[in-house]
Design an enzyme around this catalytic site. Structure first.
Site, PDB file in Angstrom:
ATOM      1  N   ASN A  15       0.877  -1.178   0.000  1.00 31.92           N
ATOM      2  CA  ASN A  15       0.000   0.000   0.000  1.00 31.92           C
ATOM      3  C   ASN A  15       0.908   1.219   0.000  1.00 31.92           C
ATOM      4  OD1 ASN A  15      -1.921   1.934   0.396  1.00 31.92           O
ATOM      5  ND2 ASN A  15      -2.773   1.064   2.278  1.00 31.92           N
ATOM      6  N   ARG A  74      -2.131  -2.069  -3.993  1.00 34.82           N
ATOM      7  CA  ARG A  74      -3.304  -1.202  -3.929  1.00 34.82           C
ATOM      8  C   ARG A  74      -3.125  -0.045  -4.912  1.00 34.82           C
ATOM      9  NH1 ARG A  74      -5.372   2.596   1.044  1.00 34.82           N
ATOM     10  NH2 ARG A  74      -7.319   3.177   0.067  1.00 34.82           N
ATOM     11  N   HIS A 129     -12.295   4.888  -1.630  1.00 37.96           N
ATOM     12  CA  HIS A 129     -12.338   4.119  -0.383  1.00 37.96           C
ATOM     13  C   HIS A 129     -13.046   2.780  -0.583  1.00 37.96           C
ATOM     14  CE1 HIS A 129     -12.111   8.155   1.956  1.00 37.96           C
ATOM     15  NE2 HIS A 129     -10.902   7.653   1.796  1.00 37.96           N
ATOM     16  N   HIS A 162     -17.042   5.570   5.952  1.00 34.01           N
ATOM     17  CA  HIS A 162     -15.596   5.508   6.162  1.00 34.01           C
ATOM     18  C   HIS A 162     -15.149   6.916   6.552  1.00 34.01           C
ATOM     19  CE1 HIS A 162     -11.371   4.276   5.176  1.00 34.01           C
ATOM     20  NE2 HIS A 162     -11.271   5.584   5.026  1.00 34.01           N
ATOM     21  N   GLY A 211     -12.278   8.769   7.897  1.00 36.44           N
ATOM     22  CA  GLY A 211     -10.868   8.743   8.244  1.00 36.44           C
ATOM     23  C   GLY A 211     -10.436  10.048   8.876  1.00 36.44           C
ATOM     24  N   GLY A 243      -8.132  11.650   7.619  1.00 39.14           N
ATOM     25  CA  GLY A 243      -7.852  12.461   6.438  1.00 39.14           C
ATOM     26  C   GLY A 243      -9.073  12.528   5.541  1.00 39.14           C
ATOM     27  N   ARG A 257      -9.924  18.744   3.000  1.00 38.74           N
ATOM     28  CA  ARG A 257     -10.645  18.915   1.734  1.00 38.74           C
ATOM     29  C   ARG A 257     -11.998  19.551   1.986  1.00 38.74           C
ATOM     30  NH1 ARG A 257      -9.817  13.087   0.386  1.00 38.74           N
ATOM     31  NH2 ARG A 257      -7.685  12.925  -0.386  1.00 38.74           N
ATOM     32  N   GLU A 307      -7.908  -2.749   5.344  1.00 43.85           N
ATOM     33  CA  GLU A 307      -7.792  -2.660   3.881  1.00 43.85           C
ATOM     34  C   GLU A 307      -6.839  -3.707   3.330  1.00 43.85           C
ATOM     35  OE1 GLU A 307      -6.940   1.539   4.053  1.00 43.85           O
ATOM     36  OE2 GLU A 307      -8.771   1.991   2.954  1.00 43.85           O
TER      37      GLU A 307
END
Lengths: 357, 429, 401
Positions: free
Chosen positions: C7, C87, C176, C204, C206, C208, C238, C383
């Protein structure tokens, strides 16, 4: 108390007289060249001097007043200055409002001209709904705020909901979804008469796709197009506002009503996309309200709400608990009566001619 | 059920003549144009009917100032040498776009070649005729009405719009624009960030042109024969010079003038040169080297080259010394100012090509050299008429070009300093 | 089969070695500070079996990191991978299924390299390096967008002209997906509902990025992220959803510099922009400091939670009769206030939370009240395991053959 309601569209001016509450004396659609400076002259040519003398005030619809204008505003120099101040928030509609109001005042120097702002209904929208995920100092400085754009229809929806609840002798509809079916449609979640959520944004681009406007987009899309040099911001503005929406999905200009009815295959994509967006907006509105008492359809395509109702009942029947009972109401009248009412109330409260300076 | 494909639907609707739902910013500007079309053409015609050779622009200047005031410019100023400046004030002075057009016209040299009176200002078959129709009274009128369109549209401006009507362009080595930039605009606390020259471009976007300069080669000596021989040799070599020197696009050698000064014989050769890249100072040195080499075998003579300075007396009675030269200039084709202009005009429904003036006749020029080279302001040309008709008999400009120029200039100014109309394309919601 | 999962971050490479299908973790760790030398050395923090360790290794690029990890694993018997899974954050429309790497996949990877300019290039470079160094090792690429390939056209289409949709490829991809797929599968299993009949909204959240996923019959039917991860919820840095007119206005404000606006909206907006202090929503939920700071924190959490709540309502309506709401990742797993705020007053959707359970949760755990029709699950995402499962699914038939 008589008021003259003037609603300038881009090719016609709708003019109506009201005597007392909601009694329309006349209603006419006058052709004109679309120049906001012509509105006063065109209306004056139609309205004979006798008729204008009989009127106590002129009310004209204004698209945008931000949070500065929370109520009807009488046109005068101070109002014009205040509008000039907020012009950067919505340069095009504010400029048009100023020109229309000035021309009406010039044509009818003895009558007060009142501005009825669509946005005033949303002036107290909660901050959690009005703000974007940006620095609030920057947002305040640049007056970035969600405002909503069909305030008069939503206001009318509140009244229509009350009437329906009274007529059906059901409990009060305190949580309503007002779905305004205009070329740029808008859904508002209204609790006890106050909006708590609206799909329209800082501009009419956000929210549900319109007949030619794109609705919600990933911000990266616009940035990527500009970065590629294919289109400049002005061109992109035109693409998103005039070449997007339902016509982009249908392959040509089309009305929202036709898309809702979807009686030919060419409209299938536009229909499914719009319906899915509506379902999401409805769900978001119900979450915002914490429940649902009624749905009100308004706007020029209010009648198309009958098709929508079938779909909504089916989808919400799945998503909501069986105990949630909600009714449906329609506001299919013209908007001029909605504008006339607060003006007449104001006239009755303030006397026939309010101060004009 | 009727089956439509997307394509068929589009055609079907087009046949029905359904138009878009509202007006966008550009529609609004066009609609503002509707009311002033004849007014603009009449004004351009009126300007043509007023003679305004270089340094005699007073009548035009007075009329321009009057019209700017009538049209609602926020400030109208006339400076010490007679330039007229009309200003639309924006919300801040961080950015200012200047639209420049000159008020003077080239001298009418062969009136007999004209089929209409040079000062007629008549409109026939959709064309406005007369001296300055293209260069640059048509552009001047369009620029002033572009300001009026912006003013009447009530679209808010972030920065200022300055319409500058300048003097002494045709015969003054850009003295008018230089004074404007050095004195007038600073005194008004204006500093242009972009400039548009409303000179004839056929409504394309022009980003530069070659330069030209006039040089005097002065040959002086005791012996008149040696001076005459030297002048002859120098003239011959200078005639050949362009072939050997890159950057000289065109050259003209005048017949030499002779006189006696303080017991010396003096010959003066007038040299005019169009310069692609080299600047006038460098060309001066180049001519001096050629002339000195040519005169080497002709005897005992002195050779000097200079760009002659002449005193210009403006109509306001101010005087300034000016050189007869115009520097070559260009703005990069990918400069953001050009890119913005293309984008804005495309949004306004125009598709200009980007090019350069070819300047078909020596002595033609624009203020771009001063703006770009001396003041580092990105300039571009956008105006009505075509340069082939300038400085020539039967100068004219199509009326539609005039109207389109006013609209295009308004759109360009808004693109540079307007508050963008983002999220609104229609008054119908 | 020992599957090694990679990842990639921009300067890190996480790895985990799993024995499949037993789903037993054999080793794992992270190569840190990959790239030009910094004040601190690049290193691999790892554990093999139960032994944690750190090894300093110069790693100028992801290829170096890959070699170092492979060397490290090779030192312990029984740790040599038999397959590698990578990934990929954005597979675009070309890599919308999990695929074993071959020449065609390599071509497709190059085509999608720039779709996620920060994440895709290092992952693709690592994969290329792995292929060169270990040509016989089967490799699988698993993308976050693949799970969302089932989003119907009606939800994936933007109302833009055809040239933008078809020529420029603007459509909703969703992100995601690996995490959403994992927690949805887990929840369905724990509830004893066959995946193909399982309806849910997966959250989900997170520290972030964050997204919600509407799930019908175990398949993604919508995701709050769109063409890029910028759309949707207010995230740590974001902005999430923005009026298109506002995006254009920001562009004008920054002189048409799209890169600058993109950087601003991705890195300086969201919770960080709103609060002005911290990108972590937990700091705004429990604010300290002066009254103005606390007020701003209050506004931040209100805007964050409100957007989340609206999307939850939207997706509960899309899904129809939802079986569950699933919370996962850092905020979803660890911040009961967030779960409580968005699920409060949602009885109309059949959602009722047990406040006490919600506060004392030990995932995986159902925190819905007994009489709640919709169950509310808190599940730790995994994940790497999800990627290993996908890789095993892809490779198992060929192994069997």
């Amino acid at each position: 108390m008589k008021v003259l309601v003037v609603m300038a569209r881009h090719q016609t001016i709708d003019v109506s007289w009201f005597d007392g509450m909601k009694v329309r004396l006349d209603g006419q659609s006058l052709p004109y060249d679309g120049d906001p400076e012509s509105v006063g002259r065109v209306v004056h040519e139609r309205v004979s001097s006798d008729e204008s003398r009989a009127v106590d005030a002129i009310v004209t619809r204004a698209r945008y007043g931000g949070i500065r204008f929370r109520d009807l505003a009488v046109w005068n120099e101070a109002t014009d200055r205040a509008l000039e101040q907020i012009a950067p928030e919505a340069p095009l509609p504010v400029g048009i409002t100023r020109a229309q109001a000035a021309s009406l005042q010039a044509a009818f120097p003895d009558l007060p001209v009142w501005l009825a702002f669509e946005t005033s209904f949303f002036a107290d929208l909660p901050e959690r709904e009005a703000l974007y995920g940006l620095d609030p100092v920057f947002m305040t400085e640049h007056r970035i705020r969600r405002t909503g754009f069909h305030g008069w229809y939503h206001r009318a929806a509140v009244h229509a909901a009350r009437s329906t609840a009274r007529r059906e002798r059901s409990r009060t509809w305190s949580r309503i979804l007002s779905i305004c079916l205009e070329p740029r449609p808008e859904l508002a979640a209204i609790r006890d008469g106050r909006p708590v959520m609206v799909t329209g944004g800082m501009t009419p681009f956000e929210g549900l796709p319109g007949e030619s406007s794109c609705g919600d987009l990933d911000p990266s899309i616009l940035l990527k197009v500009v970065d590629s040099g294919r289109l400049g911001p002005e061109q992109l503005n035109q693409v998103a506002g005039e070449e997007g929406g339902l016509q982009a999905l249908a392959g040509g200009p089309v009305t929202l009503e036709a898309v809702i009815r979807c009686d030919h295959a060419g409209l299938e994509l536009a229909h499914t996309v719009w319906m899915e967006r509506l379902i999401r907006a409805v769900g978001a509105g119900i979450a915002a309200l914490g429940g649902l008492d009624g749905v009100v359809f308004s706007g020029r395509y209010a009648g198309a709400g009958r098709w929508l109702e079938i779909g909504l009942r089916e989808r919400l029947g799945q998503a909501l608990e069986p105990s949630v009972m909600w009714g449906v109401s329609y506001f299919s009248e013209r908007l001029d009566a909605v504008l006339a009412e607060p003006a007449i109330l104001k006239l009755m409260a303030c006397g026939p001619v309010p101060e004009r300076t | 059920m009727v089956q439509y494909t997307g394509q068929e639907l589009a055609v079907d609707v087009k046949r029905l003549g359904i138009k878009k739902a509202g007006v966008d910013m550009y529609d609004l500007l066009k609609r503002k144009m509707t009311g002033v079309e004849s007014e603009l053409v009449d004004f351009a015609s009126e300007l043509i009917r007023m003679p305004s050779p270089s340094l005699e622009e007073q009548a035009v200047a007075r009329r321009v100032a009057e019209r700017m005031t009538e049209l609602g410019f926020d400030r109208v100023e006339t400076d010490a040498i007679g330039n007229v400046v009309g200003i639309l004030l924006g919300r801040s002075s961080e950015s200012t776009v200047m639209v420049n057009a000159h008020m003077d016209t080239a001298a009418v040299e062969a009136e007999s070649a004209w089929t209409r009176q040079p000062l007629s200002g008549v409109v026939e078959n959709g064309t406005l005729h007369g001296v300055g129709a293209s260069d640059c009274k048509g552009g001047l009128a369009a620029a002033i009405y572009a300001g009026a369109l912006l003013k009447r549209s009530l679209l808010p401006l972030r920065g200022n719009v300055v319409v500058a009507a300048t003097v002494a362009e045709e015969k003054g080595g850009s003295a008018g624009i230089r004074y404007l930039m050095e004195h007038t605009l600073p005194s008004l606390e204006l500093k242009p960030t972009h400039a548009i020259l409303a000179e004839p471009t056929g409504l394309d976007l022009f980003r530069g042109h070659t330069g030209w300069a006039q040089f005097d080669v002065v040959v002086q000596g005791i012996s008149p024969f040696e001076v005459d021989d030297a002048v002859q040799a120098i003239s011959r070599d200078l005639e050949l010079d362009p072939e050997a020197t890159p950057g000289i696009e065109e050259s003209r050698i005048d017949r030499p003038r002779f006189d006696n000064v303080g017991g010396y014989r003096r010959g003066v050769i007038g040299v005019s040169r169009r310069l692609a890249v080299m600047d006038a100072g460098a060309m001066c040195g180049r001519i001096e080297r050629t002339a000195t080499r040519a005169a080497h075998g002709a005897g005992n003579v002195n050779v000097a080259v200079q760009i002659p300075k002449t005193e210009q007396r403006f109509y306001t009675r101010q005087t300034r010394m000016t050189e007869t030269r115009v520097e070559a200039w260009e703005v990069d084709a990918y400069h953001p100012a050009i890119e913005r202009a293309r984008q804005v005009l495309a949004a306004a429904g125009r598709e200009p090509r980007v090019g350069k003036w070819t300047l078909p006749r020596l002595g033609m020029a624009t203020a771009g050299g001063v703006l770009v080279r001396d003041f580092n302001i990105p300039a571009l040309g956008y105006g009505p008429g075509i340069e082939a008709l300038c400085h020539a008999a039967d100068e004219s400009v199509p009326v539609q070009n005039l109207l389109d120029a006013a609209y295009g200039l308004a759109a360009l100014c808004h693109g540079y300093v307007g508050i963008p109309v983002c999220g609104w394309t229609s008054d119908e919601i | 089969m020992r599957v090694l999962v990679f990842n990639c971050g921009s300067s890190s490479l996480k790895f985990r070695l799993l024995d499949m299908p037993a789903e037993r973790e054999l080793a794992g760790g992270e190569a840190q500070r990959i790239g030009p030398p910094t004040a601190l050395p690049s290193q691999i923090v790892y554990r093999v079996g139960d032994q944690p360790a750190t090894r300093i290794e110069p790693m100028a690029n992801h290829a170096d990191a890959l070699s170092a990890v492979m060397r490290l694993l090779g030192e312990t018997p029984g740790m040599v991978p038999e397959a590698v899974a990578h990934r990929l954050v954005h597979g675009g429309s070309r890599l919308d299924t999990d695929r074993q790497v071959d020449e065609a996949v390599m071509r497709d990877l190059e085509a999608v390299r720039d779709l996620a300019p920060i994440h895709n290039p290092p992952a693709i470079d690592t994969l290329q390096a792995c292929r060169s160094a270990f040509p016989d090792l089967p490799q699988v690429v698993v993308s976050d967008t693949a799970y969302h390939r089932t989003i119907p056209v009606s939800a994936a289409t933007y109302a833009l002209p055809r040239f933008m949709r078809e020529d420029l490829g603007f459509r909703k991809y969703g992100f995601h997906g690996i995490s959403h797929q994992y927690v949805v599968t887990q929840a369905a299993a724990m509830m004893g509902i066959p995946l193909e009949r399982f309806h849910a909204v997966s959250c989900h959240l997170g520290s972030g990025g964050a997204s919600l996923c509407a799930v019908q019959g175990g398949r993604s039917v919508d995701n709050t992220m769109g063409y890029s991860p910028l759309q949707g919820l207010v995230m740590s840095t974001r902005s999430g959803d923005l009026d298109p007119g506002l995006t254009l206005r920001l562009l004008a404000h920054h002189g048409g510099d799209a890169d600058r606006v993109e950087s601003y909206l991705n890195r300086k907006a969201g919770v960080l922009g709103l609060s002005g202090r911290s990108a972590d929503i937990r700091d705004s939920l429990n604010p300290s400091g002066s009254i103005p700071v606390q007020e701003r924190a209050q506004t931040t959490s209100q805007v964050y939670l409100w957007r989340l709540r609206k999307y939850l309502g939207a997706y509960l309506t899309v899904v129809g009769r939802a079986d569950a709401i699933i919370f996962t990742d850092t905020i979803g797993e660890c911040v009961p206030d967030v779960r409580e705020a968005v699920c409060a007053d949602m009885e109309c959707f059949g959602v009722r939370m047990d406040a006490r359970l919600n506060r004392t949760v030990h995932p995986p755990c159902d925190v819905a009240a007994v009489d709640s029709r919709v169950r509310i699950w808190v599940i730790l995402t995994n994940e790497e395991l999800s990627i290993a499962r996908s890789a095993f699914r892809v490779l198992a038939p060929s192994c069997a053959a």
